[in-house]
Design a protein around this motif. Structure first.
Motif, mmCIF file in Angstrom:
data_model
loop_
_atom_site.group_PDB
_atom_site.id
_atom_site.type_symbol
_atom_site.label_atom_id
_atom_site.label_comp_id
_atom_site.label_asym_id
_atom_site.label_seq_id
_atom_site.Cartn_x
_atom_site.Cartn_y
_atom_site.Cartn_z
ATOM 1 N N HIS A 147 0.812 -1.226 0.000
ATOM 2 C CA HIS A 147 0.000 0.000 0.000
ATOM 3 C C HIS A 147 0.843 1.272 0.000
ATOM 4 O O HIS A 147 0.290 2.375 -0.069
ATOM 5 N N ASP A 165 -1.537 4.494 0.237
ATOM 6 C CA ASP A 165 -2.963 4.390 -0.050
ATOM 7 C C ASP A 165 -3.704 4.369 1.285
ATOM 8 O O ASP A 165 -3.765 3.327 1.948
ATOM 9 N N GLY A 204 -6.588 1.901 1.487
ATOM 10 C CA GLY A 204 -6.064 0.539 1.504
ATOM 11 C C GLY A 204 -5.498 0.155 2.860
ATOM 12 O O GLY A 204 -5.747 -0.948 3.363
#
Length: 196
Positions: free
Chosen positions: A69, A151, A154
């Motif tokens: 991520h 992210d 995420g």
């Protein structure tokens, strides 16, 4: 006027402190993390909210999930740091207010009954605590590599829940070879401070 803090401590916490980009493989122990928390928990927040939550990423499997991520340029740093912490804001911090604010337990409902209000308060105060956390890592003689290049959704889905908002990922450890980028300039006092 001089500062009360010893100049060596000023250097450790601020003047010489940098964002580390490489780390040695020396482990960061649970005892070190507990000592950091036991220092920085005293930093003030509004209504003593204390909304910061820390998720320590230690296992290889969790590390691999987190690295997926991270932004491309941050992946090697997160993959190689001895310890990684995900710092998040607990949007349900108000549940702890009767314990944290015993002289005004009704603050939980009087000020923080609505989720949008809690989210705003949690974001500001957890960010403040995240700064304390970074200074605490430095006070422990370790280097911190805080990053927001990842992210967010995420990471939230992978490691947190709907009640927690990720703020940053912090790589922690002893600085490795070529750990520092050149020091970037800072604004001068006159550029920042206005007297009215």
């Amino acid at each position: 006027m001089s500062l009360a803090l010893d100049p060596a401590a000023q250097d450790l916490l601020f003047r010489e402190a940098r964002t580390a980009n490489t780390f040695t493989d020396e482990p960061v122990t649970d005892e070190q993390v507990r000592a950091i928390y036991d220092l920085v928990k005293y930093g003030p927040t509004a209504f003593n909210q204390s909304p910061l939550r820390v998720t320590l990423v230690r296992s290889p499997e969790a590390r691999e999930r987190l690295v997926a991520h991270m932004a491309e340029g941050n992946r090697p740093k997160t993959a190689s740091a001895p310890l990684v912490a995900i710092l998040s804001a607990d949007n349900e911090f108000h549940e702890e207010l009767p314990q944290l604010l015993p002289h005004f337990p009704q603050a939980k409902d009087a000020f923080f009954s609505e989720r949008p209000v809690r989210e705003g308060a949690a974001a500001v105060n957890a960010a403040l605590q995240a700064a304390y956390f970074i200074v605490g890592v430095r006070a422990a003689g370790l280097a911190a590599g805080p990053m927001t290049g990842f992210d967010f959704e995420g990471v939230r889905k992978e490691f947190l829940d709907d009640d927690h908002t990720p703020l940053m990922v912090v790589n922690i450890g002893r600085p490795g070879p070529d750990a520092w980028f050149p020091r970037s300039p800072r604004l001068e006092y006159e550029q920042v401070v206005t007297t009215v």
